[in-house]
Design a protein around this motif. Structure first.
Motif: not given
Length: 294
Positions: A43, A210, A213, A229
């Motif tokens: 991350l 990112e 995923w 996120y």
């Protein structure tokens, strides 16, 4: 004799990493990340980690020390930050703590750590419940709890109440450190502009991949709840457009920055510097030099 350390805090996107690296280069230091999300491997973009080039220029600690499937708490941070500082000092270097997770940094500096039984979210919730009280009301709560606070102030009152409330899980210890705490700030509209620009750059750098995923493989882990996120998950579920998710991320980040400033202003003894003022970097470096030579 307490260990002198430099602590650089402030809201997200204000320039903490760049300043920490410059301070490290100037005074022979190494950086200890005080960020709750940068510990996770994989991350990188959403957590705004120092770039590989920046990490190569100056040693960094507590970055990429957990898998995304693992948890991380204030207790973990305090334990591992102490070891990092001791290691840095043993090599004759200056430890520079840089980050925006106020709970973690305050727990390290003020000489207590959080026990393993109480999740740090509960500590945060309790501290937030004390925030609306005036100084007089806090003093009344302290009196009701039969607590003694030399040289009463708001920060000490809140700390004493926390320790009393979580008596079984908070251990009050003498601090090991003599910190110089520098808090970077900026005019609000300028800070928000920096935040919006950073988010745009994150998307250009591959944030969407990112986050996707993380969404596909580990949507329920602690790391997935971090800003950067979770705001994109509605887009992946088809509930929002990408534009809506992007604006949600910018708004969440701006609100987070405001909460960070409130924390540092009310709960820690910091020296504020407005990064937009002329000569501010020279003043900061001068204060650090004076502190280290005292």
């Amino acid at each position: 004799m307490k260990t002198k350390i430099i602590v650089i805090v402030g809201p997200t996107a204000v320039g903490k990493t760049a300043l920490a690296i410059e301070v490290a280069k100037r005074f022979g230091g190494e950086v200890v990340s005080g960020d709750s999300q940068q510990v996770y491997r994989g991350l990188d973009i959403g957590t705004a980690k120092a770039s590989p080039e920046e990490q190569a220029a100056v040693p960094h600690h507590l970055i990429d020390v957990r898998e995304v499937t693992e948890s991380y708490s204030a207790f973990d941070f305090v334990s591992e930050a102490k070891k990092a500082i001791e290691d840095i000092q043993s090599r004759g270097k200056l430890a520079i703590i840089a980050g925006g997770t106020g709970l973690y940094i305050q727990s390290l500096l003020e000489g207590y750590h959080l026990g393993g039984e109480t999740p740090h979210e509960e500590i945060l919730a309790y501290r937030a419940s004390l925030e609306p009280y005036s100084d007089e009301e806090l003093a009344h709560l302290v009196e009701q709890a039969n607590l003694e606070i030399p040289q009463f102030n708001r920060r000490r009152a809140m700390r004493a109440l926390e320790i009393a409330h979580f008596a079984q899980d908070l251990e009050n210890q003498e601090s090991l450190y003599e910190p110089l705490i520098i808090c970077l700030d900026d005019e609000r509209s300028q800070l928000y502009e920096r935040i919006n620009h950073r988010v745009d750059l994150m998307f250009e750098a591959g944030l969407l991949d990112e986050a996707k995923w993380l969404f596909d493989h580990y949507p329920d882990v602690q790391a997935a709840k971090g800003i950067g996120y979770k705001e994109l998950f509605p887009y992946f579920r088809g509930e929002q457009t990408l534009e809506e998710a992007s604006e949600s991320l910018k708004q969440s980040t701006r609100r987070f920055a405001k909460r960070q400033l409130t924390w540092f202003r009310n709960r820690m003894q910091v020296t504020f510097y407005q990064i937009g003022e002329s000569g501010v970097k020279e003043r900061i470096l001068g204060q650090i030099e004076e502190f280290l030579n005292d």
